[in-house]
Design a protein around this motif. Structure first.
Motif, PDB file in Angstrom:
ATOM      1  N   UNK A 113       0.756  -1.406  -0.031  1.00  0.00           N
ATOM      2  CA  UNK A 113       0.036  -0.108  -0.053  1.00  0.00           C
ATOM      3  C   UNK A 113       0.926   1.409   0.044  1.00  0.00           C
ATOM      4  N   UNK A 114       1.885   1.396   1.005  1.00  0.00           N
ATOM      5  CA  UNK A 114       2.653   2.667   1.109  1.00  0.00           C
ATOM      6  C   UNK A 114       3.449   2.565  -0.373  1.00  0.00           C
ATOM      7  N   UNK A 115       4.147   1.537  -1.023  1.00  0.00           N
ATOM      8  CA  UNK A 115       4.573   1.764  -2.227  1.00  0.00           C
ATOM      9  C   UNK A 115       3.827   2.490  -3.127  1.00  0.00           C
ATOM     10  N   UNK A 116       2.565   2.148  -3.295  1.00  0.00           N
ATOM     11  CA  UNK A 116       1.601   2.668  -4.244  1.00  0.00           C
ATOM     12  C   UNK A 116       1.410   4.082  -3.890  1.00  0.00           C
ATOM     13  N   UNK A 117       1.451   4.593  -2.745  1.00  0.00           N
ATOM     14  CA  UNK A 117       1.313   5.809  -2.116  1.00  0.00           C
ATOM     15  C   UNK A 117       2.620   6.668  -2.803  1.00  0.00           C
ATOM     16  N   UNK A 118       3.698   5.955  -2.496  1.00  0.00           N
ATOM     17  CA  UNK A 118       5.066   6.838  -2.659  1.00  0.00           C
ATOM     18  C   UNK A 118       5.044   7.080  -4.138  1.00  0.00           C
ATOM     19  N   UNK A 119       4.751   5.970  -4.868  1.00  0.00           N
ATOM     20  CA  UNK A 119       4.864   6.540  -6.255  1.00  0.00           C
ATOM     21  C   UNK A 119       3.812   7.613  -6.565  1.00  0.00           C
ATOM     22  N   UNK A 120       2.621   7.642  -6.106  1.00  0.00           N
ATOM     23  CA  UNK A 120       1.791   8.461  -6.702  1.00  0.00           C
ATOM     24  C   UNK A 120       2.105   9.932  -6.044  1.00  0.00           C
ATOM     25  N   UNK A 121       2.483  10.145  -4.681  1.00  0.00           N
ATOM     26  CA  UNK A 121       2.606  11.364  -4.087  1.00  0.00           C
ATOM     27  C   UNK A 121       4.128  11.891  -4.508  1.00  0.00           C
ATOM     28  N   UNK A 122       5.058  10.997  -5.086  1.00  0.00           N
ATOM     29  CA  UNK A 122       6.482  11.573  -5.858  1.00  0.00           C
ATOM     30  C   UNK A 122       6.016  12.263  -7.255  1.00  0.00           C
TER      31      UNK A 122
ATOM     32  N   UNK B 138      14.161  11.654   1.040  1.00  0.00           N
ATOM     33  CA  UNK B 138      15.105  10.497   0.445  1.00  0.00           C
ATOM     34  C   UNK B 138      14.283   9.129   0.131  1.00  0.00           C
ATOM     35  N   UNK B 139      14.800   8.152  -0.550  1.00  0.00           N
ATOM     36  CA  UNK B 139      14.206   6.786  -0.932  1.00  0.00           C
ATOM     37  C   UNK B 139      14.053   5.924   0.081  1.00  0.00           C
ATOM     38  N   UNK B 140      14.574   6.271   1.442  1.00  0.00           N
ATOM     39  CA  UNK B 140      14.355   5.227   2.361  1.00  0.00           C
ATOM     40  C   UNK B 140      13.208   5.761   3.253  1.00  0.00           C
ATOM     41  N   UNK B 141      12.395   6.557   2.709  1.00  0.00           N
ATOM     42  CA  UNK B 141      10.885   7.006   3.140  1.00  0.00           C
ATOM     43  C   UNK B 141       9.993   6.828   2.134  1.00  0.00           C
ATOM     44  N   UNK B 142       8.738   6.494   2.751  1.00  0.00           N
ATOM     45  CA  UNK B 142       7.434   6.521   1.965  1.00  0.00           C
ATOM     46  C   UNK B 142       6.893   7.806   1.984  1.00  0.00           C
ATOM     47  N   UNK B 143       6.362   8.529   0.764  1.00  0.00           N
ATOM     48  CA  UNK B 143       5.900   9.959   0.773  1.00  0.00           C
ATOM     49  C   UNK B 143       4.309   9.970   0.784  1.00  0.00           C
ATOM     50  N   UNK B 144       3.908  10.594   1.788  1.00  0.00           N
ATOM     51  CA  UNK B 144       2.209  11.098   1.819  1.00  0.00           C
ATOM     52  C   UNK B 144       1.906  12.752   1.803  1.00  0.00           C
ATOM     53  N   UNK B 145       0.789  12.961   1.439  1.00  0.00           N
ATOM     54  CA  UNK B 145       0.526  14.478   1.545  1.00  0.00           C
ATOM     55  C   UNK B 145      -0.863  14.777   2.067  1.00  0.00           C
ATOM     56  N   UNK B 146      -1.093  15.306   2.989  1.00  0.00           N
ATOM     57  CA  UNK B 146      -2.434  15.266   3.656  1.00  0.00           C
ATOM     58  C   UNK B 146      -2.863  16.643   4.400  1.00  0.00           C
ATOM     59  N   UNK B 147      -3.968  17.047   4.585  1.00  0.00           N
ATOM     60  CA  UNK B 147      -4.122  18.141   5.214  1.00  0.00           C
ATOM     61  C   UNK B 147      -4.468  19.375   4.319  1.00  0.00           C
ATOM     62  N   UNK B 148      -4.500  20.526   5.294  1.00  0.00           N
ATOM     63  CA  UNK B 148      -4.832  21.806   4.435  1.00  0.00           C
ATOM     64  C   UNK B 148      -3.679  22.295   3.745  1.00  0.00           C
ATOM     65  N   UNK B 149      -4.066  22.963   2.617  1.00  0.00           N
ATOM     66  CA  UNK B 149      -3.086  23.244   1.851  1.00  0.00           C
ATOM     67  C   UNK B 149      -2.377  22.274   0.744  1.00  0.00           C
ATOM     68  N   UNK B 150      -3.172  21.080   0.907  1.00  0.00           N
ATOM     69  CA  UNK B 150      -2.386  19.947   0.053  1.00  0.00           C
ATOM     70  C   UNK B 150      -2.579  20.281  -1.388  1.00  0.00           C
TER      71      UNK B 150
END
Length: 396
Positions: A266-275, A310-322
């Motif tokens: 799940x987090x890999x899919x999120x990481x690809x999308x938010x990058x 960096x690549x050793x983190x998954x990326x998400x974006x959330x909240x106000x201003x996203x």
């Protein structure tokens, strides 16, 4: 991150970091008579329980406070206390909340106390005992998974309906109805998110909370310098570099119809999308820069390799201003119809004023379209930063 796997559940404890200021709103705003500034350059919330105790000992306090508020429409609790402490030097300590003390941004801290102005302050979820709601993270995950599902679909027209002969509002309504149908009760998509549980592991430490001055990305101060000025609109934020703990659980028995059996997937899919969102933000800022409308600080943020997660983190974006891009099927819709329509028409329904602001129909034709909206100055940060970026460690 630690993981516990049983026959029916997979539970993981994730360590996350606020990459930029994050605001998860609860719909409440703070009035001028509900906070004051401390002598140590912090914003302090009024503690109503302490105020009630104080009123028992000091019967005139509530009457004086009420009269001050009634007779001074432009006044504030801070101004009232400044006058009162001439005869009562410890009044601030006696009625302030220790959990409701927030770091001031430099733009506000540098002003004299009497000149500090907050027209609007949006509170964080649960304030002053703040937490990141699991629903916000699930919403971020849902967007990424939905976008991936559409991208891999062989029948995109079913998921992204559009009638070439209809107007933009009709097409926008068709898309909204289709998305509502996708997540109606008892659909596979809805069942999936009933099988994914997310919550914050611990309350946020008050020292990690601050307030941030908010600004529209492309807003610049008029004049030769083209410098951005801090606004009087603020939000309570999780400060950049703050650590927090999240708990994610997959209820495997509920996910029998889904191919997803692992949280990392799940987090890999999120990481690809938010990058991808990150890159779209960078391109948007470059287009605004050509028009001399971009925020230099925010453009530098997206262009600089030192700010990239960096690549050793998954990326998400959330909240106000996203921004709209992080909360809709915008990218897949735009890319799909770009194959058969001009660039100007591909995402026209998503530019409708009903989706953004009804009174600003000019935004419909703006190029680039303002998919993102806000940047912030928070705590000791002297540069404007886009809001809402969260990094989750891949370390198991």
């Amino acid at each position: 991150m630690s993981t516990i796997l049983t026959t029916n559940h997979q539970k993981s404890i994730l360590q996350a970091k606020a990459w930029t200021p994050i605001h998860i709103g609860c719909g409440l705003e703070l009035g001028r008579w509900e906070y004051f500034f401390s002598n140590t350059d912090k914003l302090v919330y009024l503690d109503y329980e302490k105020l009630a105790v104080e009123a028992i000992e000091n019967e005139n306090l509530i009457n004086e406070l009420t009269r001050a508020a009634a007779n001074d429409p432009g006044g504030s609790l801070h101004r009232f206390l400044c006058k009162l402490e001439a005869s009562d030097t410890t009044i601030r300590e006696r009625i302030g909340s220790w959990r409701g003390q927030r770091e001031l941004p430099n733009s506000l801290r540098s002003r004299p106390a009497a000149e500090r102005s907050i027209r609007l302050l949006r509170l964080f979820n649960g304030s002053p005992n703040c937490y990141v709601p699991g629903g916000s993270i699930k919403g971020s995950i849902r967007t990424a998974l939905l976008s991936s599902s559409i991208a891999n679909s062989q029948t995109k027209e079913d998921l992204l309906p559009r009638d070439p002969s209809a107007d933009d509002y009709t097409n926008l309504r068709m898309l909204r109805e289709r998305m509502s149908k996708t997540f109606r009760p008892h659909t596979d998509e809805t069942r999936f998110f009933q099988g994914l549980l997310v919550r914050d592991g611990k309350p946020i430490n008050p020292t990690n909370m601050g307030i941030a001055s908010l600004l529209i990305f492309s807003s610049v101060k008029k004049g030769k310098a083209k410098e951005q000025a801090a606004s009087d609109e603020y939000a309570e934020v999780l400060l950049p570099d703050s650590q927090l703990e999240l708990e994610m659980t997959l209820r495997l028995a509920r996910l029998q119809k889904s191919n997803i059996r692992d949280i990392r997937e799940i987090l890999n899919t999120c990481d690809k999308f938010y990058r991808r969102i990150w890159e779209e933000e960078r391109l948007n800022l470059n287009e605004l820069a050509k028009l001399n409308k971009a925020s230099p600080d925010v453009l530098d943020f997206y262009e600089s390799s030192r700010f990239r997660v960096p690549d050793d983190f998954f990326v998400l974006r959330l909240g106000y201003g996203a921004g709209q891009m992080s909360n809709s099927v915008l990218l897949e819709y735009r890319d799909h119809f770009s194959r058969t329509m001009s660039k100007a028409r591909a995402d026209a329904p998503l530019r409708h004023s009903a989706l953004y602001m009804r009174k600003r129909t000019d935004l419909k034709k703006r190029n680039p379209y303002p998919f993102t909206s806000r940047s912030a100055l928070a705590g000791g940060n002297e540069k404007w930063r886009p809001m809402g970026w969260l990094a989750i460690s891949k370390d198991f």
